[in-house]
Design a protein around this motif. Structure first.
Motif, PDB file in Angstrom:
ATOM      1  N   ILE A  12       0.832  -1.207   0.000  1.00  0.00           N
ATOM      2  CA  ILE A  12       0.000   0.000   0.000  1.00  0.00           C
ATOM      3  C   ILE A  12       0.865   1.254   0.000  1.00  0.00           C
ATOM      4  O   ILE A  12       0.608   2.200  -0.757  1.00  0.00           O
ATOM      5  N   LEU A  13       1.908   1.262   0.805  1.00  0.00           N
ATOM      6  CA  LEU A  13       2.804   2.423   0.826  1.00  0.00           C
ATOM      7  C   LEU A  13       3.582   2.562  -0.471  1.00  0.00           C
ATOM      8  O   LEU A  13       3.797   3.684  -0.960  1.00  0.00           O
ATOM      9  N   ASP A  14       3.979   1.439  -1.064  1.00  0.00           N
ATOM     10  CA  ASP A  14       4.665   1.484  -2.370  1.00  0.00           C
ATOM     11  C   ASP A  14       3.752   2.072  -3.442  1.00  0.00           C
ATOM     12  O   ASP A  14       4.190   2.885  -4.264  1.00  0.00           O
ATOM     13  N   THR A  15       2.498   1.658  -3.431  1.00  0.00           N
ATOM     14  CA  THR A  15       1.551   2.181  -4.414  1.00  0.00           C
ATOM     15  C   THR A  15       1.324   3.672  -4.200  1.00  0.00           C
ATOM     16  O   THR A  15       1.251   4.441  -5.168  1.00  0.00           O
ATOM     17  N   ASN A  16       1.236   4.109  -2.954  1.00  0.00           N
ATOM     18  CA  ASN A  16       1.106   5.542  -2.675  1.00  0.00           C
ATOM     19  C   ASN A  16       2.323   6.308  -3.192  1.00  0.00           C
ATOM     20  O   ASN A  16       2.177   7.371  -3.806  1.00  0.00           O
ATOM     21  N   SER A  17       3.507   5.771  -2.965  1.00  0.00           N
ATOM     22  CA  SER A  17       4.736   6.423  -3.443  1.00  0.00           C
ATOM     23  C   SER A  17       4.768   6.490  -4.962  1.00  0.00           C
ATOM     24  O   SER A  17       5.117   7.516  -5.547  1.00  0.00           O
ATOM     25  N   ARG A  18       4.388   5.381  -5.600  1.00  0.00           N
ATOM     26  CA  ARG A  18       4.369   5.342  -7.063  1.00  0.00           C
ATOM     27  C   ARG A  18       3.367   6.365  -7.605  1.00  0.00           C
ATOM     28  O   ARG A  18       3.642   7.079  -8.573  1.00  0.00           O
ATOM     29  N   ALA A  19       2.221   6.463  -6.961  1.00  0.00           N
ATOM     30  CA  ALA A  19       1.206   7.419  -7.401  1.00  0.00           C
ATOM     31  C   ALA A  19       1.697   8.859  -7.267  1.00  0.00           C
ATOM     32  O   ALA A  19       1.451   9.687  -8.146  1.00  0.00           O
ATOM     33  N   MET A  20       2.427   9.155  -6.207  1.00  0.00           N
ATOM     34  CA  MET A  20       2.949  10.512  -6.048  1.00  0.00           C
ATOM     35  C   MET A  20       4.019  10.808  -7.102  1.00  0.00           C
ATOM     36  O   MET A  20       4.118  11.925  -7.598  1.00  0.00           O
ATOM     37  N   GLY A  26       3.092  14.394 -14.026  1.00  0.00           N
ATOM     38  CA  GLY A  26       1.926  14.861 -14.765  1.00  0.00           C
ATOM     39  C   GLY A  26       0.935  13.781 -15.156  1.00  0.00           C
ATOM     40  O   GLY A  26      -0.024  14.057 -15.873  1.00  0.00           O
ATOM     41  N   ASN A  27       1.121  12.570 -14.685  1.00  0.00           N
ATOM     42  CA  ASN A  27       0.202  11.467 -15.000  1.00  0.00           C
ATOM     43  C   ASN A  27      -0.881  11.388 -13.917  1.00  0.00           C
ATOM     44  O   ASN A  27      -0.968  10.424 -13.163  1.00  0.00           O
ATOM     45  N   PHE A  28      -1.727  12.401 -13.881  1.00  0.00           N
ATOM     46  CA  PHE A  28      -2.685  12.542 -12.794  1.00  0.00           C
ATOM     47  C   PHE A  28      -3.755  11.458 -12.796  1.00  0.00           C
ATOM     48  O   PHE A  28      -4.099  10.936 -11.734  1.00  0.00           O
ATOM     49  N   ALA A  29      -4.293  11.128 -13.949  1.00  0.00           N
ATOM     50  CA  ALA A  29      -5.347  10.113 -13.998  1.00  0.00           C
ATOM     51  C   ALA A  29      -4.821   8.757 -13.535  1.00  0.00           C
ATOM     52  O   ALA A  29      -5.489   8.056 -12.771  1.00  0.00           O
ATOM     53  N   GLU A  30      -3.627   8.393 -13.972  1.00  0.00           N
ATOM     54  CA  GLU A  30      -3.027   7.126 -13.555  1.00  0.00           C
ATOM     55  C   GLU A  30      -2.724   7.133 -12.056  1.00  0.00           C
ATOM     56  O   GLU A  30      -2.934   6.133 -11.356  1.00  0.00           O
ATOM     57  N   ALA A  31      -2.255   8.256 -11.558  1.00  0.00           N
ATOM     58  CA  ALA A  31      -1.968   8.379 -10.127  1.00  0.00           C
ATOM     59  C   ALA A  31      -3.244   8.212  -9.314  1.00  0.00           C
ATOM     60  O   ALA A  31      -3.278   7.464  -8.332  1.00  0.00           O
ATOM     61  N   TYR A  32      -4.291   8.887  -9.743  1.00  0.00           N
ATOM     62  CA  TYR A  32      -5.539   8.811  -9.003  1.00  0.00           C
ATOM     63  C   TYR A  32      -6.134   7.407  -9.066  1.00  0.00           C
ATOM     64  O   TYR A  32      -6.657   6.900  -8.072  1.00  0.00           O
ATOM     65  N   GLU A  33      -6.020   6.774 -10.221  1.00  0.00           N
ATOM     66  CA  GLU A  33      -6.541   5.410 -10.368  1.00  0.00           C
ATOM     67  C   GLU A  33      -5.850   4.452  -9.392  1.00  0.00           C
ATOM     68  O   GLU A  33      -6.501   3.625  -8.754  1.00  0.00           O
ATOM     69  N   ALA A  34      -4.544   4.574  -9.275  1.00  0.00           N
ATOM     70  CA  ALA A  34      -3.796   3.725  -8.346  1.00  0.00           C
ATOM     71  C   ALA A  34      -4.235   3.984  -6.908  1.00  0.00           C
ATOM     72  O   ALA A  34      -4.446   3.046  -6.128  1.00  0.00           O
ATOM     73  N   LEU A  35      -4.409   5.254  -6.564  1.00  0.00           N
ATOM     74  CA  LEU A  35      -4.824   5.600  -5.204  1.00  0.00           C
ATOM     75  C   LEU A  35      -6.254   5.158  -4.921  1.00  0.00           C
ATOM     76  O   LEU A  35      -6.563   4.696  -3.821  1.00  0.00           O
ATOM     77  N   GLU A  36      -7.112   5.277  -5.915  1.00  0.00           N
ATOM     78  CA  GLU A  36      -8.493   4.839  -5.741  1.00  0.00           C
ATOM     79  C   GLU A  36      -8.547   3.324  -5.506  1.00  0.00           C
ATOM     80  O   GLU A  36      -9.298   2.849  -4.647  1.00  0.00           O
ATOM     81  N   HIS A  37      -7.731   2.590  -6.246  1.00  0.00           N
ATOM     82  CA  HIS A  37      -7.658   1.138  -6.071  1.00  0.00           C
ATOM     83  C   HIS A  37      -7.222   0.801  -4.644  1.00  0.00           C
ATOM     84  O   HIS A  37      -7.804  -0.076  -3.985  1.00  0.00           O
ATOM     85  N   VAL A  38      -6.202   1.484  -4.145  1.00  0.00           N
ATOM     86  CA  VAL A  38      -5.717   1.247  -2.783  1.00  0.00           C
ATOM     87  C   VAL A  38      -6.791   1.621  -1.765  1.00  0.00           C
ATOM     88  O   VAL A  38      -7.032   0.880  -0.807  1.00  0.00           O
ATOM     89  N   TYR A  39      -7.447   2.767  -1.969  1.00  0.00           N
ATOM     90  CA  TYR A  39      -8.468   3.207  -1.018  1.00  0.00           C
ATOM     91  C   TYR A  39      -9.608   2.193  -0.937  1.00  0.00           C
ATOM     92  O   TYR A  39     -10.067   1.846   0.152  1.00  0.00           O
ATOM     93  N   LEU A  40     -10.033   1.677  -2.089  1.00  0.00           N
ATOM     94  CA  LEU A  40     -11.083   0.659  -2.100  1.00  0.00           C
ATOM     95  C   LEU A  40     -10.598  -0.619  -1.426  1.00  0.00           C
ATOM     96  O   LEU A  40     -11.354  -1.265  -0.697  1.00  0.00           O
ATOM     97  N   ARG A  41      -9.364  -0.996  -1.674  1.00  0.00           N
ATOM     98  CA  ARG A  41      -8.779  -2.171  -1.027  1.00  0.00           C
ATOM     99  C   ARG A  41      -8.802  -2.017   0.493  1.00  0.00           C
ATOM    100  O   ARG A  41      -9.119  -2.956   1.224  1.00  0.00           O
ATOM    101  N   LEU A  42      -8.470  -0.830   0.964  1.00  0.00           N
ATOM    102  CA  LEU A  42      -8.427  -0.588   2.398  1.00  0.00           C
ATOM    103  C   LEU A  42      -9.812  -0.665   3.047  1.00  0.00           C
ATOM    104  O   LEU A  42      -9.918  -0.976   4.228  1.00  0.00           O
ATOM    105  N   GLN A  43     -10.861  -0.399   2.282  1.00  0.00           N
ATOM    106  CA  GLN A  43     -12.209  -0.461   2.843  1.00  0.00           C
ATOM    107  C   GLN A  43     -12.562  -1.879   3.287  1.00  0.00           C
ATOM    108  O   GLN A  43     -13.302  -2.056   4.239  1.00  0.00           O
TER     109      GLN A  43
END
Length: 89
Positions: A12-20, A26-43
């Motif tokens: 989860i922390l690796d994915t957050n780092s990769r997203a940042m 400038g790859n905002f959509a890809e960053a947000y998609e990765a974070l959204e996936h992690v956030y849903l996983r955490l639920q």
């Protein structure tokens, strides 16, 4: 179970780092998609025995989602709780 929790936390922390990093390039959509996936996983995550760890990971991911939204200039969505904040640049 402890090893599973450590592996999940690291992933989860690796994915957050990769997203940042994606956000910085400038790859905002890809960053947000990765974070959204992690956030849903955490639920639905059940591997963490310590609720504080889960809360910290959710907060980190949520904050990073807000960073992406801020870079997109959508400051009101950056402050909106939940995954309903869609990132469509």
């Amino acid at each position: 179970m402890l090893q599973q929790a450590q592996d999940a936390r690291a992933d989860i922390l690796d994915t957050n780092s990769r997203a940042m990093h994606l956000c910085q390039t400038g790859n905002f959509a890809e960053a947000y998609e990765a974070l959204e996936h992690v956030y849903l996983r955490l639920q639905g995550e059940t591997v963490f025995d310590d609720p504080l760890t889960l809360d910290q990971l959710k907060a980190t991911t949520f904050t990073n989602q807000g960073v992406v939204q801020s870079h997109l200039g959508d400051h009101s969505k950056a402050m909106t709780p939940g995954v309903s904040r869609s990132c469509r640049p």
